[in-house]
Each structure stands twice: as structure tokens, then as C-alpha cells.
Design an enzyme around this catalytic site. Structure first.
Site, PDB file in Angstrom:
ATOM      1  N   HIS A  90      79.412 125.014  16.805  1.00 24.68           N
ATOM      2  CA  HIS A  90      79.812 123.616  16.972  1.00 24.68           C
ATOM      3  C   HIS A  90      80.544 123.090  15.733  1.00 24.68           C
ATOM      4  O   HIS A  90      80.423 123.634  14.628  1.00 24.68           O
ATOM      5  CB  HIS A  90      78.592 122.738  17.259  1.00 24.68           C
ATOM      6  CG  HIS A  90      77.596 122.705  16.133  1.00 24.68           C
ATOM      7  ND1 HIS A  90      77.777 121.958  14.991  1.00 24.68           N
ATOM      8  CD2 HIS A  90      76.410 123.337  15.974  1.00 24.68           C
ATOM      9  CE1 HIS A  90      76.763 122.121  14.179  1.00 24.68           C
ATOM     10  NE2 HIS A  90      75.915 122.975  14.747  1.00 24.68           N
ATOM     11  N   GLU A 106      69.675 125.698  18.760  1.00 24.65           N
ATOM     12  CA  GLU A 106      69.308 126.150  17.425  1.00 24.65           C
ATOM     13  C   GLU A 106      67.804 126.432  17.351  1.00 24.65           C
ATOM     14  O   GLU A 106      67.038 126.006  18.229  1.00 24.65           O
ATOM     15  CB  GLU A 106      69.702 125.052  16.418  1.00 24.65           C
ATOM     16  CG  GLU A 106      69.510 125.394  14.953  1.00 24.65           C
ATOM     17  CD  GLU A 106      70.290 126.642  14.561  1.00 24.65           C
ATOM     18  OE1 GLU A 106      69.759 127.754  14.787  1.00 24.65           O
ATOM     19  OE2 GLU A 106      71.397 126.512  14.024  1.00 24.65           O
TER      20      GLU A 106
END
Length: 214
Positions: free
Chosen positions: A11, A86
Site C-alpha cells: 500500500h 498486516e
């Protein structure tokens, strides 16, 4: 043998990345630079005429907004997969890398030593995280054998995918950078994983930050 290819995208930048604040599962959005990086990354994929068959993204906003730039440019829709999140960093989430050793000294020490059983008080251990990412990656691979898969995720998650593809031990120190909005390529020939290219950032106008979330 049939080869399945993955283009892994981290990202774009967030304010917490810039502040060196550990994000984990905390749902932080992209900052202005991160949005620009997402656009630059998507245009880079267009420039190389990447013919991908499917787009996946983590459900956390920083990944989903990065994937949005691809969706808009390629007129496609991403498949959201929470297993691509994550690592959950438990009590360390929300702390900067300067604050963590002061506020949680024992936990921080265990974290940076890569104790693979340490769950960080309410988080995931490295082993649990590895199992989650390995399962997600394998499920996607099996579903799309012989295809090219574009996947937007997070620094720690992509580091774990690198470990899987390169057979790097979980206990070993991090071997590669995973910059914001970088392109990272792995493949599977039906028998083994291989790292084809890593940490490509030539499409970005500015230097990109490496990942903190181990």
C-alpha cells in the site's frame, strides 16, 4: 509445468508510516503522498501492459485505497480478503519505534528478537501470522493456477510472502525492504515458489518508506 505469477503491491504511504508508528490491524488511511504513490504505481502497471487475471486486496483501508487506483485505471473490481491483513501487533499497535522500547520494553525486546511464539499481548505471533499468510497465498494460487494475480497488501505481509517464496526462516532477520507502493514479483511452477524481482520503485517520484511492521 504451469506457472502462476503474483505481482505483490505494498500500500501507499500513511501518516503513521511517516511517523514510524506501528499500524498492524489499525485501520489508517493513505496520506496525500500515499494516494499519489498509488496513482503512480497503477500507471506503471498500465505502462508495462500487465495482463493480470484477478486483483486481490487486504480489507484495511490503506490497501483498499491503493487497489482503488488499479480498479479505476483498469476498470476492474478487487476481491477483498481479510486474510491479507498486516500482522496484528497487539499492545505495540499505535506506538512509534521510539515509544515502544520505553512503554513496552520487554515486549519490544521480544518483538525485535523475532521470537516466533510471542503474541504481543492480544496480537499474533510470527508463527500464527506466517500460517495465515501461507494459507491465504496457497488458497489464491490453487484457485488461479496458471494465471497472473495482482495482490495489494502490507509490508509485513509481503515480507512474509518473500520468506515463503525464498524459503527464508521465520527467525531470520529481515532480508529485503518492502517500500510503499513497490512492485514485488513471485511465482510458483507447480512445485516450488520463486522470487522473480523485488522492491521495484522506479515508477515513484519520491523515495518510498520501508515497512516497520515485522
Amino acid at each position: 509445468m504451469t506457472t502462476t505469477r503474483f505481482c505483490l503491491v505494498r500500500h501507499g504511504e500513511t501518516d503513521w508510516n511517516a511517523a514510524r508508528r506501528l499500524q498492524g490491524h489499525t485501520d489508517i488511511s493513505l496520506n496525500a503522498r500515499g494516494l499519489a504513490q498509488a496513482e503512480q504505481m497503477a500507471h506503471a502497471l498500465k505502462k508495462i501492459n500487465l495482463a493480470f487475471d484477478v486483483l486481490y486486496t487486504s480489507d484495511l483501508e490503506r490497501a483498499a485505497k491503493t487497489a482503488k487506483a488499479i480498479e479505476q485505471l483498469f476498470s476492474t473490481t478487487a476481491i477483498t480478503n481479510a486474510a491479507l491483513r498486516e500482522r496484528h501487533l497487539g499492545a505495540l499497535q499505535g506506538l512509534t519505534t521510539d515509544e515502544a522500547p520505553q512503554i513496552e520494553p520487554e515486549l519490544w525486546k521480544s518483538h525485535i528478537s523475532r521470537n516466533i511464539a510471542e503474541e504481543l499481548r492480544g496480537g499474533e505471533s510470527i508463527q500464527q501470522f506466517a500460517n495465515r499468510i501461507n494459507t491465504a497465498l496457497e488458497e489464491i494460487r490453487v484457485q488461479h493456477i496458471g494465471k497472473t494475480i495482482l495482490l495489494v497488501s502490507h509490508g509485513g505481509a509481503l515480507d512474509m510472502m518473500y520468506r515463503i517464496a525464498s524459503n527464508q526462516a521465520l527467525e531470520a532477520e529481515k532480508a529485503v525492504a518492502v517500500p510503499n507502493a513497490s512492485l514485488n514479483w513471485i511465482s510458483h511452477n507447480g512445485l516450488d515458489w520463486k522470487v522473480d524481482a523485488w522492491a521495484q520503485t522506479g515508477h515513484l517520484e519520491d523515495l518510498a518508506l520501508d515497512n516497520l511492521d515485522l
